[in-house]
Scaffold this motif. Structure first.
Motif, PDB file in Angstrom:
ATOM      1  N   GLY A   1       9.354  26.008  -7.880  1.00 31.34           N
ATOM      2  CA  GLY A   1      10.236  25.846  -9.028  1.00 31.34           C
ATOM      3  C   GLY A   1      10.788  24.447  -9.222  1.00 31.34           C
ATOM      4  O   GLY A   1      11.597  24.220 -10.113  1.00 31.34           O
ATOM      5  N   ARG A   2      10.363  23.502  -8.399  1.00 29.03           N
ATOM      6  CA  ARG A   2      10.844  22.119  -8.509  1.00 29.03           C
ATOM      7  C   ARG A   2       9.690  21.208  -8.901  1.00 29.03           C
ATOM      8  O   ARG A   2       8.570  21.365  -8.434  1.00 29.03           O
ATOM      9  CB  ARG A   2      11.435  21.651  -7.180  1.00 29.03           C
ATOM     10  N   GLN A   3       9.996  20.239  -9.765  1.00 24.89           N
ATOM     11  CA  GLN A   3       8.973  19.290 -10.192  1.00 24.89           C
ATOM     12  C   GLN A   3       8.743  18.249  -9.103  1.00 24.89           C
ATOM     13  O   GLN A   3       9.685  17.758  -8.487  1.00 24.89           O
ATOM     14  CB  GLN A   3       9.399  18.609 -11.487  1.00 24.89           C
ATOM     15  N   CYS A   4       7.474  17.952  -8.836  1.00 24.11           N
ATOM     16  CA  CYS A   4       7.131  16.959  -7.817  1.00 24.11           C
ATOM     17  C   CYS A   4       5.872  16.229  -8.256  1.00 24.11           C
ATOM     18  O   CYS A   4       5.265  16.559  -9.263  1.00 24.11           O
ATOM     19  CB  CYS A   4       6.929  17.629  -6.457  1.00 24.11           C
ATOM     20  N   ILE A   5       5.482  15.235  -7.501  1.00 24.45           N
ATOM     21  CA  ILE A   5       4.245  14.500  -7.749  1.00 24.45           C
ATOM     22  C   ILE A   5       3.335  14.732  -6.552  1.00 24.45           C
ATOM     23  O   ILE A   5       3.749  14.586  -5.412  1.00 24.45           O
ATOM     24  CB  ILE A   5       4.520  12.991  -7.930  1.00 24.45           C
ATOM     25  N   THR A   6       2.093  15.120  -6.831  1.00 19.92           N
ATOM     26  CA  THR A   6       1.132  15.345  -5.759  1.00 19.92           C
ATOM     27  C   THR A   6      -0.015  14.348  -5.895  1.00 19.92           C
ATOM     28  O   THR A   6      -0.345  13.911  -6.992  1.00 19.92           O
ATOM     29  CB  THR A   6       0.553  16.779  -5.789  1.00 19.92           C
ATOM     30  N   GLY A   7      -0.604  14.003  -4.772  1.00 22.45           N
ATOM     31  CA  GLY A   7      -1.727  13.076  -4.753  1.00 22.45           C
ATOM     32  C   GLY A   7      -2.323  13.022  -3.359  1.00 22.45           C
ATOM     33  O   GLY A   7      -1.916  13.754  -2.469  1.00 22.45           O
ATOM     34  N   TRP A   8      -3.273  12.155  -3.178  1.00 19.94           N
ATOM     35  CA  TRP A   8      -3.948  12.029  -1.893  1.00 19.94           C
ATOM     36  C   TRP A   8      -4.392  10.598  -1.688  1.00 19.94           C
ATOM     37  O   TRP A   8      -4.461   9.810  -2.615  1.00 19.94           O
ATOM     38  CB  TRP A   8      -5.155  12.972  -1.852  1.00 19.94           C
ATOM     39  N   CYS A   9      -4.708  10.292  -0.451  1.00 20.07           N
ATOM     40  CA  CYS A   9      -5.147   8.948  -0.096  1.00 20.07           C
ATOM     41  C   CYS A   9      -6.304   9.079   0.877  1.00 20.07           C
ATOM     42  O   CYS A   9      -6.228   9.852   1.830  1.00 20.07           O
ATOM     43  CB  CYS A   9      -3.997   8.177   0.546  1.00 20.07           C
ATOM     44  N   ASN A  10      -7.362   8.328   0.636  1.00 19.92           N
ATOM     45  CA  ASN A  10      -8.531   8.384   1.511  1.00 19.92           C
ATOM     46  C   ASN A  10      -8.539   7.301   2.578  1.00 19.92           C
ATOM     47  O   ASN A  10      -9.302   7.394   3.529  1.00 19.92           O
ATOM     48  CB  ASN A  10      -9.813   8.276   0.679  1.00 19.92           C
ATOM     49  N   GLN A  11      -7.713   6.279   2.421  1.00 24.08           N
ATOM     50  CA  GLN A  11      -7.693   5.214   3.420  1.00 24.08           C
ATOM     51  C   GLN A  11      -6.404   4.420   3.345  1.00 24.08           C
ATOM     52  O   GLN A  11      -5.713   4.431   2.344  1.00 24.08           O
ATOM     53  CB  GLN A  11      -8.878   4.272   3.246  1.00 24.08           C
ATOM     54  N   ALA A  12      -6.091   3.750   4.424  1.00 22.43           N
ATOM     55  CA  ALA A  12      -4.960   2.838   4.494  1.00 22.43           C
ATOM     56  C   ALA A  12      -5.523   1.458   4.808  1.00 22.43           C
ATOM     57  O   ALA A  12      -6.436   1.328   5.610  1.00 22.43           O
ATOM     58  CB  ALA A  12      -3.983   3.275   5.576  1.00 22.43           C
ATOM     59  N   GLU A  13      -4.988   0.430   4.146  1.00 24.73           N
ATOM     60  CA  GLU A  13      -5.478  -0.927   4.338  1.00 24.73           C
ATOM     61  C   GLU A  13      -4.479  -1.737   5.139  1.00 24.73           C
ATOM     62  O   GLU A  13      -3.297  -1.752   4.806  1.00 24.73           O
ATOM     63  CB  GLU A  13      -5.671  -1.610   2.984  1.00 24.73           C
ATOM     64  N   PRO A  14      -4.940  -2.413   6.198  1.00 25.05           N
ATOM     65  CA  PRO A  14      -4.023  -3.290   6.922  1.00 25.05           C
ATOM     66  C   PRO A  14      -3.714  -4.520   6.081  1.00 25.05           C
ATOM     67  O   PRO A  14      -4.575  -5.063   5.401  1.00 25.05           O
ATOM     68  CB  PRO A  14      -4.786  -3.667   8.184  1.00 25.05           C
ATOM     69  N   LEU A  15      -2.459  -4.928   6.061  1.00 21.61           N
ATOM     70  CA  LEU A  15      -2.049  -6.154   5.387  1.00 21.61           C
ATOM     71  C   LEU A  15      -2.256  -7.325   6.323  1.00 21.61           C
ATOM     72  O   LEU A  15      -2.324  -7.163   7.531  1.00 21.61           O
ATOM     73  CB  LEU A  15      -0.586  -6.061   4.969  1.00 21.61           C
ATOM     74  N   ALA A  16      -2.309  -8.524   5.797  1.00 22.68           N
ATOM     75  CA  ALA A  16      -2.469  -9.712   6.622  1.00 22.68           C
ATOM     76  C   ALA A  16      -1.254  -9.845   7.540  1.00 22.68           C
ATOM     77  O   ALA A  16      -0.129  -9.748   7.105  1.00 22.68           O
ATOM     78  CB  ALA A  16      -2.599 -10.949   5.739  1.00 22.68           C
ATOM     79  N   VAL A  17      -1.514 -10.026   8.798  1.00 25.83           N
ATOM     80  CA  VAL A  17      -0.451 -10.181   9.772  1.00 25.83           C
ATOM     81  C   VAL A  17      -0.042 -11.652   9.817  1.00 25.83           C
ATOM     82  O   VAL A  17      -0.881 -12.541   9.887  1.00 25.83           O
ATOM     83  CB  VAL A  17      -0.926  -9.728  11.168  1.00 25.83           C
ATOM     84  N   GLU A  18       1.263 -11.885   9.718  1.00 26.55           N
ATOM     85  CA  GLU A  18       1.749 -13.269   9.762  1.00 26.55           C
ATOM     86  C   GLU A  18       1.505 -13.858  11.144  1.00 26.55           C
ATOM     87  O   GLU A  18       1.655 -13.192  12.152  1.00 26.55           O
ATOM     88  CB  GLU A  18       3.239 -13.298   9.444  1.00 26.55           C
ATOM     89  N   LYS A  19       1.138 -15.133  11.160  1.00 26.10           N
ATOM     90  CA  LYS A  19       0.905 -15.803  12.428  1.00 26.10           C
ATOM     91  C   LYS A  19       2.234 -16.053  13.110  1.00 26.10           C
ATOM     92  O   LYS A  19       3.216 -16.392  12.476  1.00 26.10           O
ATOM     93  CB  LYS A  19       0.176 -17.132  12.197  1.00 26.10           C
ATOM     94  N   GLU A  20       2.226 -15.842  14.407  1.00 24.96           N
ATOM     95  CA  GLU A  20       3.445 -16.085  15.182  1.00 24.96           C
ATOM     96  C   GLU A  20       3.696 -17.580  15.306  1.00 24.96           C
ATOM     97  O   GLU A  20       2.760 -18.373  15.386  1.00 24.96           O
ATOM     98  CB  GLU A  20       3.331 -15.471  16.569  1.00 24.96           C
ATOM     99  N   ALA A  21       4.941 -17.946  15.333  1.00 20.49           N
ATOM    100  CA  ALA A  21       5.303 -19.373  15.507  1.00 20.49           C
ATOM    101  C   ALA A  21       4.881 -19.836  16.894  1.00 20.49           C
ATOM    102  O   ALA A  21       4.993 -19.109  17.862  1.00 20.49           O
ATOM    103  CB  ALA A  21       6.786 -19.576  15.308  1.00 20.49           C
ATOM    104  N   ALA A  22       4.371 -21.038  16.972  1.00 19.46           N
ATOM    105  CA  ALA A  22       3.874 -21.560  18.250  1.00 19.46           C
ATOM    106  C   ALA A  22       5.013 -21.965  19.147  1.00 19.46           C
ATOM    107  O   ALA A  22       6.094 -22.239  18.773  1.00 19.46           O
ATOM    108  CB  ALA A  22       2.967 -22.755  18.002  1.00 19.46           C
TER     109      ALA A  22
END
Length: 57
Positions: free
Chosen positions: A36-57
């Motif tokens: 009885g409540r409105q919602c949004i449904t969907g699906w995802c087939n994959q997750a993408e890794p984002l670019a990892v920031e380089k650590e300070a030297a």
């Protein structure tokens, strides 16, 4: 962060970002009703890794 956009075809696209690690995109989400409540449904087939920031030297 969660970002939701309505697409021209009437569906929604939802991007879920866990910076700096992941982007999960739900391409074709739609309005639905559950228990009885409105919602949004969907699906995802994959997750993408984002670019990892380089650590300070």
């Amino acid at each position: 962060m969660l970002e939701m956009r309505k697409k021209a075809d009437g569906y929604y696209q939802i991007d879920l970002t866990d910076s700096p690690h992941w982007l999960i995109r739900f391409e074709d989400c739609e309005l639905d009703t559950e228990d009885g409540r409105q919602c949004i449904t969907g699906w995802c087939n994959q997750a993408e890794p984002l670019a990892v920031e380089k650590e300070a030297a």
